[in-house]
Write an enzyme that holds these catalytic residues in place. Structure first.
Site, PDB file in Angstrom:
ATOM      1  N   LYS A   1       0.817  -1.342   0.005  1.00 57.34           N
ATOM      2  CA  LYS A   1       0.088   0.030   0.108  1.00 57.34           C
ATOM      3  C   LYS A   1       0.959   1.526   0.265  1.00 57.34           C
ATOM      4  CE  LYS A   1      -3.092   2.902   2.499  1.00 57.34           C
ATOM      5  NZ  LYS A   1      -2.226   4.015   2.435  1.00 57.34           N
TER       6      LYS A   1
ATOM      7  N   GLU B   1       9.897   0.904  10.608  1.00 60.87           N
ATOM      8  CA  GLU B   1      10.922   2.173  10.298  1.00 60.87           C
ATOM      9  C   GLU B   1      10.067   3.110  10.741  1.00 60.87           C
ATOM     10  OE1 GLU B   1      12.516   5.105   9.616  1.00 60.87           O
ATOM     11  OE2 GLU B   1      12.667   4.701   7.409  1.00 60.87           O
TER      12      GLU B   1
ATOM     13  N   CYS C   1      12.585  11.074   8.094  1.00 62.04           N
ATOM     14  CA  CYS C   1      12.677  10.212   9.145  1.00 62.04           C
ATOM     15  C   CYS C   1      13.641  10.828  10.235  1.00 62.04           C
ATOM     16  CB  CYS C   1      12.399   8.725   9.307  1.00 62.04           C
ATOM     17  SG  CYS C   1      13.479   8.142   8.024  1.00 62.04           S
TER      18      CYS C   1
ATOM     19  N   GLU D   1       8.736  14.769  17.003  1.00 60.16           N
ATOM     20  CA  GLU D   1       9.137  15.151  15.425  1.00 60.16           C
ATOM     21  C   GLU D   1       8.469  16.050  14.911  1.00 60.16           C
ATOM     22  OE1 GLU D   1       8.228  11.213  13.161  1.00 60.16           O
ATOM     23  OE2 GLU D   1      10.417  11.646  12.390  1.00 60.16           O
TER      24      GLU D   1
HETATM   25  P1  NAP Z   1       1.359   7.328   9.530  1.00 57.53           P
HETATM   26  O1  NAP Z   1       0.040   7.651  10.330  1.00 57.53           O
HETATM   27  O2  NAP Z   1       2.517   7.072  10.034  1.00 57.53           O
HETATM   28  O3  NAP Z   1       0.964   6.751   8.199  1.00 57.53           O
HETATM   29  C1  NAP Z   1      -0.091   6.453   7.464  1.00 57.53           C
HETATM   30  C2  NAP Z   1       0.006   5.248   6.596  1.00 57.53           C
HETATM   31  O4  NAP Z   1      -0.275   4.254   7.619  1.00 57.53           O
HETATM   32  C3  NAP Z   1      -1.203   5.223   5.812  1.00 57.53           C
HETATM   33  O5  NAP Z   1      -0.811   4.436   4.644  1.00 57.53           O
HETATM   34  C4  NAP Z   1      -2.551   4.400   6.464  1.00 57.53           C
HETATM   35  O6  NAP Z   1      -3.321   3.680   5.659  1.00 57.53           O
HETATM   36  C5  NAP Z   1      -1.249   3.319   7.535  1.00 57.53           C
HETATM   37  N1  NAP Z   1      -2.171   3.058   8.455  1.00 57.53           N
HETATM   38  C6  NAP Z   1      -2.862   3.812   9.378  1.00 57.53           C
HETATM   39  N2  NAP Z   1      -3.294   3.069  10.568  1.00 57.53           N
HETATM   40  C7  NAP Z   1      -2.662   1.857  10.192  1.00 57.53           C
HETATM   41  C8  NAP Z   1      -2.944   0.554  10.676  1.00 57.53           C
HETATM   42  N3  NAP Z   1      -3.494   0.295  11.808  1.00 57.53           N
HETATM   43  N4  NAP Z   1      -2.405  -0.685   9.979  1.00 57.53           N
HETATM   44  C9  NAP Z   1      -1.768  -0.381   9.241  1.00 57.53           C
HETATM   45  N5  NAP Z   1      -1.703   0.690   8.629  1.00 57.53           N
HETATM   46  C10 NAP Z   1      -2.080   1.839   8.936  1.00 57.53           C
HETATM   47  O7  NAP Z   1       1.397   8.785   8.320  1.00 57.53           O
HETATM   48  P2  NAP Z   1       0.936  10.345   8.415  1.00 57.53           P
HETATM   49  O8  NAP Z   1      -0.334  10.348   9.014  1.00 57.53           O
HETATM   50  O9  NAP Z   1       1.068  10.592   6.688  1.00 57.53           O
HETATM   51  O10 NAP Z   1       2.159  11.205   8.685  1.00 57.53           O
HETATM   52  C11 NAP Z   1       2.194  11.503  10.341  1.00 57.53           C
HETATM   53  C12 NAP Z   1       3.485  11.538  10.960  1.00 57.53           C
HETATM   54  O11 NAP Z   1       4.429  10.465  10.667  1.00 57.53           O
HETATM   55  C13 NAP Z   1       4.281  12.744  10.106  1.00 57.53           C
HETATM   56  O12 NAP Z   1       4.306  13.979  10.525  1.00 57.53           O
HETATM   57  C14 NAP Z   1       5.964  12.254  10.347  1.00 57.53           C
HETATM   58  O13 NAP Z   1       6.224  12.590  11.642  1.00 57.53           O
HETATM   59  C15 NAP Z   1       5.633  10.746  10.470  1.00 57.53           C
HETATM   60  N6  NAP Z   1       6.053  10.141   9.259  1.00 57.53           N
HETATM   61  C16 NAP Z   1       7.325   9.460   9.397  1.00 57.53           C
HETATM   62  C17 NAP Z   1       7.931   8.568   8.204  1.00 57.53           C
HETATM   63  C18 NAP Z   1       9.100   7.964   8.240  1.00 57.53           C
HETATM   64  O14 NAP Z   1       9.887   8.027   7.015  1.00 57.53           O
HETATM   65  N7  NAP Z   1       9.437   7.498   9.554  1.00 57.53           N
HETATM   66  C19 NAP Z   1       7.253   8.843   6.881  1.00 57.53           C
HETATM   67  C20 NAP Z   1       5.963   9.604   6.923  1.00 57.53           C
HETATM   68  C21 NAP Z   1       5.601  10.195   8.126  1.00 57.53           C
HETATM   69  P3  NAP Z   1      -4.801   3.958   5.637  1.00 57.53           P
HETATM   70  O15 NAP Z   1      -4.988   5.107   5.186  1.00 57.53           O
HETATM   71  O16 NAP Z   1      -5.293   2.712   4.748  1.00 57.53           O
HETATM   72  O17 NAP Z   1      -5.071   3.686   7.223  1.00 57.53           O
END
Ligand code: NAP
Ligand code: MG
Length: 495
Positions: free
Chosen positions: A188, A263, A297, A394
């Site tokens: 995904k 990660e 990240c 973060e």
């Molecule tokens: P997120 O919450 O970390 O991830 C969203 C992704 O996770 C979507 O693809 C979502 O799919 C999936 N997801 C959500 N709940 C899930 C579950 N229970 N099981 C499996 N998959 C699930 O990302 P975000 O809201 O876009 O970003 C929030 C914060 O994450 C950012 O501000 C940043 O701090 C951090 N981030 C970190 C990285 C990194 O490289 N480590 C990258 C991006 C963001 P569905 O839409 O289908 O639920």
């Protein structure tokens, strides 16, 4: 809605981008016909709509991946290597189109997008080389009447959920080792950046990778959960926030105890000692936080500077940050594009307001650009304290805090004062100090006199709440995408 859309990019390139789900090497509509919109963060305008996978669609993708597994995972391993090598060649052939997709959809400058594409091809090609070299071991375990050995076997159908900050590169980090080791995949992409994985799927098919080996389910809201809770998916690899990482692990535990690698986030320290090459340290501090709009990240988001050079460093970093050209990702002069989504823009701006309200001093930036698009000025906060939200959490944007320290012991404590542990930077000309501090820092990666410096042979992953497991390198395939099978045969050599 058609299952592909022709996009004309600002640089004159045009390409047909599929919008369907990629299941069994075909682009198909979601079974209920539902779609979701995809936006251009530079203009805030909609690019297109893509199909959204529901539970039945994820099931269909798992069916396809299961059916493909036996032949892909236990068939000729050198064929896997050849096909993945072909895929890496095709990525290079289509580099300009892939880079244009990344720039349009994620907002990163073309100069960075081109690097992402090359690193993606390099990663896939490197893992292609592993495909027929996943050796096992013969074990001395008893007398000669025992023959004991370990085989490295693929795990099965793997679920992968990737983020929006490096859409193609994170696709490559996940897909390369998983497929090389003989697994099949249901992936995904992030809801805000689904386009490069869809375009890359056309290359997967063209490379001759068999149907069902790699399936892409774009989705929004629920799709990730369907994958993590699926009873026939044997492993889940997730990159994203620590909060969602916890949900992923819970869902894995509550369903079938699928293997988990995560990660996650970080709040990485970037330490500048007084004996550092000052101008280089300023460059790596600047690149460490503002590269990719700070949506990294391992961003060096907490800078610690030794007291005797603090004022000079702060002045130089301010001047350097103000020279970063923020703007149109298709302009060659641009260093920093927009944030990738409105949600992310708002999240970062709210952290900036928090910092101001908590009494931190804005040295530069501190606001969005006065134009359309999700652009934020590179921002530096000084006069921060360790308990401030902007120092602890973060932010995932172009916002850095800067703190003065005096002794090595003090900065080690400050650097480790976090629940995260993804990366750290150390800038010094003293090799003894560099190695001493590297050993003391709790982080999965330490960069000395460099930052954000990756290679596909160097494992990457987190200590603490920054994650579980490693990507890249030997660990990224052997530990993350194979399972050892021990076979112990009792012989009767005297017979
Ligand atoms: P997120 O919450 O970390 O991830 C969203 C992704 O996770 C979507 O693809 C979502 O799919 C999936 N997801 C959500 N709940 C899930 C579950 N229970 N099981 C499996 N998959 C699930 O990302 P975000 O809201 O876009 O970003 C929030 C914060 O994450 C950012 O501000 C940043 O701090 C951090 N981030 C970190 C990285 C990194 O490289 N480590 C990258 C991006 C963001 P569905 O839409 O289908 O639920
Ligand atoms: Mg959700």
């Amino acid at each position: 809605m058609a299952q592909s859309i022709n996009i004309k990019f600002p640089n004159g390139i045009s390409a047909d981008i599929p919008t369907g789900l990629f299941i069994n090497n075909e682009f198909v509509k979601s079974s209920d016909g539902k779609t979701f919109p995809v936006f251009n963060p530079s203009t805030e305008e909609q690019i297109c709509e893509v199909y959204e996978a529901n539970e039945a669609d994820v099931d269909a993708a798992v069916d396809a991946a299961e059916a493909a597994f036996e032949d892909w995972g236990f068939g000729d391993s050198s064929r896997r290597g050849r096909l993945l090598t072909k895929l890496s060649d095709l990525i290079e052939e289509h580099a300009e189109t892939l880079a244009s997709i990344e720039s349009l959809n994620n907002g990163k400058p073309m100069s960075l997008a081109r690097i992402d594409v090359q690193l993606s091809a390099d990663c896939i090609r490197s893992y292609a080389g592993w495909a027929d070299k996943l050796y096992g071991d013969v074990l001395p375990a008893g007398d000669d009447n025992y023959f004991s050995y370990v085989r490295r076997e693929p795990i099965g159908v793997c679920g992968q959920v990737i983020p929006w900050n490096f859409p193609l590169l994170m696709w490559a980090w996940k897909v390369g080792p998983a497929l090389a080791a003989g697994n099949t995949v249901v992936l995904k992409s992030a809801e805000s950046t689904p386009l490069s994985a869809l375009y890359a799927s056309t290359l997967v098919k063209e490379a001759g990778i068999p149907a069902g080996v790699l399936n892409i389910v774009s989705g929004y809201g629920q799709t990730g959960q369907y994958i993590t809770s699926h009873m026939r998916i044997k492993k889940i690899a997730f990159t994203g926030s620590t909060a969602t990482g916890r949900h992923v692990m819970k869902a894995a535990a509550a369903s079938n105890l699928k293997k988990v690698t995560l990660e996650l986030g970080g709040k990485s320290p970037n330490i500048v000692f007084a004996d550092a090459d000052l101008d280089k340290a300023v460059e790596f501090a600047n690149m460490g936080i503002y590269f990719n709009s700070g949506e990294v990240c391992c961003a060096g988001s907490r800078i610690y500077v030794q007291d005797s050079i603090y004022d000079t460093f702060l002045e130089k970093l301010k001047a350097r940050a103000e020279k970063n050209v923020v703007g149109d990702p298709f302009d060659d002069n641009t260093f920093q594009g927009p944030q990738t989504s409105k949600i992310q823009l708002d999240r970062i701006l709210s952290y900036i307001e928090h910092g101001k309200n908590e009494g931190a001093r804005v040295i530069t930036g501190g606001k969005r650009l006065d134009r359309k698009g999700y652009f934020i000025h590179p921002t530096i906060f000084a006069d921060v304290t360790e308990d401030m939200k902007i120092v602890k959490e973060e932010i995932f944007g172009p916002v850095v805090t800067i703190t003065k320290f005096s002794t090595t012991d003090e900065v080690i404590k400050l650097a480790n004062n976090t629940e995260y542990g993804l990366a750290a930077g150390i800038h010094t000309t003293n090799i003894n100090k560099a190695l001493h501090v590297s050993a003391k820092i709790h982080a999965g990666t330490v960069w000395v006199n460099t930052y954000n410096d990756f290679h596909h042979n160097v494992p990457f992953g987190g200590y603490g709440q920054s994650g579980i497991g490693r990507e890249l390198g030997r660990e990224g395939i052997l530990e993350s995408y194979t399972q050892p099978k021990s076979v112990r045969v009792k012989l009767d050599l005297a017979a």
